[in-house]
Design a protein around this motif. Structure first.
Motif, PDB file in Angstrom:
ATOM      1  N   ALA A  77      -0.025  -8.271  -1.473  1.00  0.00           N
ATOM      2  CA  ALA A  77       0.495  -7.701  -0.228  1.00  0.00           C
ATOM      3  C   ALA A  77       1.318  -6.450  -0.511  1.00  0.00           C
ATOM      4  CB  ALA A  77       1.333  -8.743   0.518  1.00  0.00           C
ATOM      5  N   LEU A  78       2.144  -6.498  -1.560  1.00  0.00           N
ATOM      6  CA  LEU A  78       2.953  -5.334  -1.928  1.00  0.00           C
ATOM      7  C   LEU A  78       2.064  -4.193  -2.396  1.00  0.00           C
ATOM      8  CD1 LEU A  78       5.581  -3.836  -2.578  1.00  0.00           C
ATOM      9  CD2 LEU A  78       5.614  -5.037  -4.792  1.00  0.00           C
ATOM     10  N   LEU A  79       1.116  -4.495  -3.254  1.00  0.00           N
ATOM     11  CA  LEU A  79       0.229  -3.456  -3.780  1.00  0.00           C
ATOM     12  C   LEU A  79      -0.550  -2.792  -2.653  1.00  0.00           C
ATOM     13  CD1 LEU A  79      -0.839  -2.097  -6.372  1.00  0.00           C
ATOM     14  CD2 LEU A  79      -2.698  -3.768  -6.336  1.00  0.00           C
ATOM     15  N   ASN A  80      -1.088  -3.589  -1.746  1.00  0.00           N
ATOM     16  CA  ASN A  80      -1.871  -3.036  -0.645  1.00  0.00           C
ATOM     17  C   ASN A  80      -0.999  -2.194   0.286  1.00  0.00           C
ATOM     18  OD1 ASN A  80      -4.229  -4.191  -1.570  1.00  0.00           O
ATOM     19  ND2 ASN A  80      -4.060  -6.008  -0.277  1.00  0.00           N
ATOM     20  N   GLU A  81       0.246  -2.633   0.487  1.00  0.00           N
ATOM     21  CA  GLU A  81       1.163  -1.858   1.323  1.00  0.00           C
ATOM     22  C   GLU A  81       1.450  -0.486   0.699  1.00  0.00           C
ATOM     23  OE1 GLU A  81       5.788  -2.031   2.986  1.00  0.00           O
ATOM     24  OE2 GLU A  81       4.888  -3.789   2.006  1.00  0.00           O
ATOM     25  N   LEU A  82       1.694  -0.488  -0.618  1.00  0.00           N
ATOM     26  CA  LEU A  82       1.966   0.770  -1.312  1.00  0.00           C
ATOM     27  C   LEU A  82       0.744   1.690  -1.293  1.00  0.00           C
ATOM     28  CD1 LEU A  82       3.920  -0.621  -4.395  1.00  0.00           C
ATOM     29  CD2 LEU A  82       4.884   0.598  -2.424  1.00  0.00           C
ATOM     30  N   LEU A  83      -0.426   1.116  -1.477  1.00  0.00           N
ATOM     31  CA  LEU A  83      -1.648   1.921  -1.433  1.00  0.00           C
ATOM     32  C   LEU A  83      -1.883   2.481  -0.035  1.00  0.00           C
ATOM     33  CD1 LEU A  83      -4.008  -0.208  -3.688  1.00  0.00           C
ATOM     34  CD2 LEU A  83      -3.236   2.130  -4.151  1.00  0.00           C
ATOM     35  N   GLU A  84      -1.678   1.652   0.977  1.00  0.00           N
ATOM     36  CA  GLU A  84      -1.873   2.125   2.347  1.00  0.00           C
ATOM     37  C   GLU A  84      -0.921   3.279   2.661  1.00  0.00           C
ATOM     38  OE1 GLU A  84      -2.097   0.433   6.953  1.00  0.00           O
ATOM     39  OE2 GLU A  84      -1.430  -0.881   5.328  1.00  0.00           O
ATOM     40  N   GLU A  85       0.323   3.155   2.225  1.00  0.00           N
ATOM     41  CA  GLU A  85       1.276   4.232   2.444  1.00  0.00           C
ATOM     42  C   GLU A  85       0.877   5.482   1.653  1.00  0.00           C
ATOM     43  OE1 GLU A  85       5.192   2.834   1.549  1.00  0.00           O
ATOM     44  OE2 GLU A  85       5.168   1.337   3.127  1.00  0.00           O
ATOM     45  N   SER A  86       0.351   5.285   0.455  1.00  0.00           N
ATOM     46  CA  SER A  86      -0.053   6.440  -0.355  1.00  0.00           C
ATOM     47  C   SER A  86      -1.204   7.195   0.285  1.00  0.00           C
ATOM     48  CB  SER A  86      -0.433   5.987  -1.772  1.00  0.00           C
ATOM     49  OG  SER A  86      -1.700   5.358  -1.804  1.00  0.00           O
ATOM     50  N   PHE A  87      -2.004   6.503   1.105  1.00  0.00           N
ATOM     51  CA  PHE A  87      -3.144   7.146   1.751  1.00  0.00           C
ATOM     52  C   PHE A  87      -2.717   8.101   2.872  1.00  0.00           C
ATOM     53  CE2 PHE A  87      -5.793   3.107   0.667  1.00  0.00           C
ATOM     54  CZ  PHE A  87      -5.827   3.492  -0.657  1.00  0.00           C
ATOM     55  N   ARG A  88      -1.401   8.198   3.123  1.00  0.00           N
ATOM     56  CA  ARG A  88      -0.909   9.196   4.070  1.00  0.00           C
ATOM     57  C   ARG A  88      -0.830  10.572   3.426  1.00  0.00           C
ATOM     58  NH1 ARG A  88      -2.056   7.487   8.733  1.00  0.00           N
ATOM     59  NH2 ARG A  88      -0.996   9.403   9.386  1.00  0.00           N
ATOM     60  N   ALA A  89      -1.208  10.688   2.177  1.00  0.00           N
ATOM     61  CA  ALA A  89      -1.177  11.976   1.485  1.00  0.00           C
ATOM     62  C   ALA A  89      -2.057  13.003   2.196  1.00  0.00           C
ATOM     63  CB  ALA A  89      -1.661  11.807   0.035  1.00  0.00           C
ATOM     64  N   SER A  90      -1.730  14.264   1.983  1.00  0.00           N
ATOM     65  CA  SER A  90      -2.584  15.330   2.512  1.00  0.00           C
ATOM     66  C   SER A  90      -3.991  15.175   1.955  1.00  0.00           C
ATOM     67  CB  SER A  90      -2.023  16.697   2.095  1.00  0.00           C
ATOM     68  OG  SER A  90      -0.731  16.892   2.636  1.00  0.00           O
ATOM     69  N   THR A  91      -4.982  15.575   2.771  1.00  0.00           N
ATOM     70  CA  THR A  91      -6.371  15.392   2.374  1.00  0.00           C
ATOM     71  C   THR A  91      -7.231  16.505   2.946  1.00  0.00           C
ATOM     72  OG1 THR A  91      -8.324  13.968   2.671  1.00  0.00           O
ATOM     73  CG2 THR A  91      -6.589  13.747   4.293  1.00  0.00           C
ATOM     74  N   MET A  92      -8.226  16.929   2.197  1.00  0.00           N
ATOM     75  CA  MET A  92      -9.130  18.003   2.611  1.00  0.00           C
ATOM     76  C   MET A  92      -9.842  17.638   3.915  1.00  0.00           C
ATOM     77  SD  MET A  92     -10.645  20.885   1.814  1.00  0.00           S
ATOM     78  CE  MET A  92     -12.171  21.764   2.119  1.00  0.00           C
ATOM     79  N   GLY A  93      -9.557  18.393   4.986  1.00  0.00           N
ATOM     80  CA  GLY A  93     -10.248  18.180   6.253  1.00  0.00           C
ATOM     81  C   GLY A  93     -10.072  16.796   6.836  1.00  0.00           C
ATOM     82  N   ASN A  94      -9.046  16.070   6.411  1.00  0.00           N
ATOM     83  CA  ASN A  94      -8.819  14.682   6.832  1.00  0.00           C
ATOM     84  C   ASN A  94     -10.021  13.790   6.529  1.00  0.00           C
ATOM     85  OD1 ASN A  94      -7.137  12.660   7.844  1.00  0.00           O
ATOM     86  ND2 ASN A  94      -7.962  12.836   9.914  1.00  0.00           N
ATOM     87  N   MET A  95     -10.702  14.090   5.407  1.00  0.00           N
ATOM     88  CA  MET A  95     -11.888  13.315   5.036  1.00  0.00           C
ATOM     89  C   MET A  95     -11.568  12.143   4.115  1.00  0.00           C
ATOM     90  SD  MET A  95     -14.900  16.209   4.621  1.00  0.00           S
ATOM     91  CE  MET A  95     -14.014  17.401   3.610  1.00  0.00           C
ATOM     92  N   GLN A  96     -10.385  12.114   3.507  1.00  0.00           N
ATOM     93  CA  GLN A  96      -9.983  11.046   2.576  1.00  0.00           C
ATOM     94  C   GLN A  96     -11.067  10.795   1.521  1.00  0.00           C
ATOM     95  OE1 GLN A  96      -8.381   8.250   5.940  1.00  0.00           O
ATOM     96  NE2 GLN A  96      -7.268   7.755   4.053  1.00  0.00           N
TER      97      GLN A  96
END
Length: 246
Positions: free
Chosen positions: A21-40
């Motif tokens: 649960a902690l790992l997934n929470e941290l990863l989900e938050e990390s996915f808020r990073a800037s991304t090319m064209g919002n394509m992730q």
């Protein structure tokens, strides 16, 4: 954030599990990073299984962190998912080229740094393994990465079982350029690297490796030209194998 100011690389971990649960929470938050064209344009492979970590270890020159850390994360540049979405929506993707790899790799590395910052703030320790792009073909085979997916960074994660000294950093005035890049004069180079060269541990490296300067440890021992050229050729072949060759 004090965790940024005090960060250090952790290579020894307690065997306490990192809750999913902690790992997934941290990863989900990390996915808020800037991304090319919002394509992730990234994916993350989570490795917890001891056998899988053992099989990954040779790709990372058998560094002990790979098998001793509770979690190993492989961050991948990924245009596979987005391309499939395009195809299923009557759009023709054109991402089998080098610029698309760079875009996806940049996306993945932004997420990687976000995760590292968040993990350390949460009390976890991390170690960045630069070996990922040295032996990507082995990692691709083991993790069964399809075309348009290339591993670009690996992070070992766990609760720290050590508190090593912080590694040295160059002075900010040696890195920041105002308005335009100001090329370095010999005296500027001397000033920028003076502290690093004067550290007792670095003087010891020079002594035990029988080199004349600290720089020669990098050029002649750690990151040799022949090795760089060999691994560059390997990476070019992997990009072609994974479809980023147009």
């Amino acid at each position: 954030m004090e965790s940024i100011k005090n960060r250090r690389t952790i290579r020894k971990y307690k065997q306490d599990d990192v809750p999913a649960a902690l790992l997934n929470e941290l990863l989900e938050e990390s996915f808020r990073a800037s991304t090319m064209g919002n394509m992730q344009l990234y994916s993350v492979v989570v490795t917890r299984n001891a056998e899988m970590k053992s099989r990954l270890a040779p790709a990372h020159f058998n560094q002990p962190m790979v098998t001793s850390a509770p979690v190993v994360l492989t961050f991948c540049a990924d245009f596979n998912r987005f391309s499939k979405w395009c195809e299923q929506r009557k759009a023709v993707p054109g991402y089998n080229n080098f610029i698309s790899f760079l875009n996806a790799a940049t996306d993945a590395l932004l997420v990687t740094q976000n995760f590292c910052t968040l993990a350390e703030e949460a009390g976890l320790g991390i170690c960045y393994l630069g070996t990922t792009i040295y032996n990507p073909d082995q990692i691709i085979d083991l993790l069964e990465l399809p075309e348009l997916v290339v591993p670009v960074a690996t992070i070992t994660v766990g609760y720290p079982d050590e508190c090593p000294e912080q590694p040295d950093r160059l002075p900010v005035q040696g890195i920041i350029h105002e308005e335009k890049y100001q090329d370095y004069t010999p005296s500027m180079i001397d000033q920028i690297y003076a502290y690093k060269e004067a550290l007792p541990e670095n003087k010891h490296f020079v002594e035990i490796n029988h080199t004349e300067t600290l720089a020669q440890i990098f050029t002649d021992i750690r990151y040799k030209k022949a090795d760089n050229e060999f691994m560059s050729e390997g990476l070019k072949k992997v990009l072609k194998r994974q479809g980023f060759d147009k």
